[in-house]
Design a protein around this motif. Structure first.
Motif, short mmCIF file in Angstrom:
data_model
loop_
_atom_site.label_atom_id
_atom_site.label_comp_id
_atom_site.label_asym_id
_atom_site.label_seq_id
_atom_site.Cartn_x
_atom_site.Cartn_y
_atom_site.Cartn_z
N VAL A 1 -1.35 15.56 23.12
CA VAL A 1 -0.55 14.63 22.31
C VAL A 1 -0.59 15.07 20.85
N ALA A 2 0.42 14.65 20.11
CA ALA A 2 0.52 15.02 18.70
C ALA A 2 -0.51 14.28 17.87
N SER A 3 -0.80 14.79 16.70
CA SER A 3 -1.76 14.18 15.79
C SER A 3 -1.05 13.28 14.79
N GLY A 4 -1.78 12.33 14.28
CA GLY A 4 -1.27 11.50 13.20
C GLY A 4 -0.62 10.22 13.68
N ALA A 5 -0.62 9.23 12.79
CA ALA A 5 -0.11 7.90 13.13
C ALA A 5 1.36 7.93 13.50
N SER A 6 2.11 8.89 12.98
CA SER A 6 3.54 8.93 13.27
C SER A 6 3.83 9.17 14.74
N HIS B 1 -4.35 19.47 28.41
CA HIS B 1 -5.53 19.98 27.71
C HIS B 1 -5.73 19.15 26.46
N ALA B 2 -6.82 19.37 25.77
CA ALA B 2 -7.15 18.57 24.60
C ALA B 2 -6.07 18.70 23.53
N ALA B 3 -5.90 17.62 22.79
CA ALA B 3 -4.94 17.65 21.69
C ALA B 3 -5.37 18.65 20.63
N ARG B 4 -4.39 19.30 20.04
CA ARG B 4 -4.67 20.28 19.00
C ARG B 4 -4.54 19.64 17.63
N PRO B 5 -5.54 19.74 16.77
CA PRO B 5 -5.46 19.13 15.44
C PRO B 5 -4.22 19.59 14.69
N GLY B 6 -3.51 18.64 14.13
CA GLY B 6 -2.32 18.96 13.35
C GLY B 6 -1.07 19.22 14.15
#
Length: 456
Positions: free
Chosen positions: A299-304, A158-163
């Motif tokens: 998938v996780a958020s953020g460049a890390s 499903h769509a990535a969750r913000p944060g």
């Protein structure tokens, strides 16, 4: 059980040695095969014919070496420096072809047939030898199948969750019935914003991403070289094999890998920039592909939690994107990267990719991008190249120095005894992926230890 001929391992000694032996026997028969007994002028003519055939081999080999030097070294049509092994095989193939042509003129239908068989066997042996040197194809099926993976649906995604953050491995427990291996499928990533005409991409889902309630995982964008196709990093680079080994040791966890088509066609090189003549390849990757991943994958958020990897042209693109967009990619794996985007000569590169603006070109090279966006914080770039690949060694070391000046943490993997080929890719993936995975937030006991097994 019948053996599928398309799955014959064409890099195995069981195939290579018999082909080489048959080719050598046929060549010797063509050179020295049965001659009519005679004396005087007849014997002299036969000896002269043999000497002419031997000379044909020498001339053919010289032609092959000259062709490699002219088209490879002088014209640089292939963008790589050929190894001594590949040069040898090209010389051998050319020698076999010239020998056949000479026998065709000398006459004798029996010898002509054998010479034809010898020429074909020599060319086949040379092709197999070059394939081993480049590490390109393991089976006939890989060599002839341009799009090896079936289209499929992203079940349970499903769509990535913000944060959202990468799953805590200590709290993850693999459910019963979880698949044992990753799943590779072809997907259509539309060029909604860029209108870039891309071929289907490839997605690899680790076992944990295939369960009913999948954990949030990091993502790795993987780019092929040029010429190439999205499946290359899986079929030839075997990135899925390495990640399967990792997932087997970590309860099914591994990054989701997405390989978009940054080229548009095997022989095209839009240099991962937006241009009127070559299309908007940069927007396709950085906007269309990034948005597609966020809309379709957990998938996780953020460049890390986002990484990008590539080989050759794909490595150059990876350096361009990670340097220009540190807010998107915090981890990079660059295998045999060029110093700058390139499409033929510098003049042609600037004309087709940058509208004739040298200033625009100079701003787009990774060294300039690194200087413009420094300092980087918590960024890692793993560089790799083949020990025998002098040009890419120079570019890699220069890019590493520029990255470190900009504050990027770096690591360097040197593949022993290989050059600008897929043997290098496999070695660097095996030894470089642990550091990449650790930086993406996944557990790795020792980032200096390669993944279990060997890619060779």
């Amino acid at each position: 059980m019948l053996l599928d001929p398309l799955q014959i391992p064409i890099v195995a000694p069981a195939v290579l040695v018999p082909v080489d032996v048959v080719a050598a026997v046929l060549v010797l028969w063509t050179l020295l095969g049965p001659r009519r007994r005679g004396h005087g002028a007849s014997w002299s003519r036969g000896r002269t014919a043999v000497l002419v055939r031997v000379a044909a081999l020498a001339v053919g080999a010289a032609i092959g070496l000259l062709a490699v030097w002219w088209f490879g070294d002088v014209q640089d049509l292939f963008g790589v420096a050929f190894t001594a092994v590949t040069r040898m095989w090209v010389a051998v193939a050319a020698a076999g072809v010239v020998l056949f042509l000479v026998v065709l003129v000398q006459g004798g239908w029996g010898r002509r047939v054998v010479a034809l068989a010898a020429g074909a066997a020599v060319v086949l042996a040379a092709g197999l030898g070059i394939n081993v040197d480049f590490g390109a194809y393991r089976t006939i099926d890989q060599a002839i199948t341009p799009d090896p993976y079936p289209s499929g649906t992203l079940d349970h995604q499903h769509a990535a969750r913000p944060g959202a953050h990468v799953v805590d491995a200590a709290e993850w427990h693999a459910p019963q019935g979880m698949p044992r291996h990753g799943r590779t499928l072809a997907v259509r990533i539309p060029g909604t914003v860029s209108h870039f005409h891309a071929r289907p991409g490839v997605v690899w889902l680790p076992p944990a991403a295939q369960v009913a309630d999948p954990p949030t995982l990091p993502v790795l964008i993987a780019l092929s070289g040029q010429p190439g196709q999205p499946s290359d990093m899986f079929e030839t680079g075997r990135i899925g094999v390495f990640l399967d080994r990792y997932a087997a040791a970590h309860h099914g966890l591994a990054p989701i890998v997405v390989s978009p088509d940054q080229l548009g066609a095997p022989g095209r090189n839009p240099m991962c920039v937006d241009s009127r003549r070559l299309g908007r390849s940069a927007t396709y990757v950085m906007t269309d592909t990034v948005h597609w991943v966020e809309q379709h994958l957990d998938v996780a958020s953020g460049a890390s939690a986002w990484g990008i990897a590539g080989f050759s042209q794909g490595a150059t693109c990876s350096m361009q994107f990670s340097s220009a967009h540190p807010e998107v990619f915090g981890t990079t794996l660059a295998i045999s990267s060029e110093l700058a985007p390139s499409n033929g000569s510098l003049q042609h590169t600037i004309a087709v990719g940058f509208g004739g603006s040298r200033r625009a070109y100079e701003r787009a090279v990774p060294e300039a991008l690194l200087a413009a966006h420094k300092p980087y914080r918590d960024h890692l770039t793993v560089f790799g190249y083949g020990q025998d690949d002098a040009p890419y060694r120079q570019s890699t070391l220069a890019l590493r120095a520029a990255s470190e000046r900009a504050g990027v943490s770096t690591d360097l993997i040197v593949s022993p005894g290989s050059a600008h080929d897929w043997n290098t890719v496999e070695y660097v993936l095996e030894h470089g992926l642990p550091a990449v995975l650790a930086h993406l937030g996944l557990p790795v006991d020792d980032t200096r230890t390669p993944l279990t097994g060997t890619g060779r």
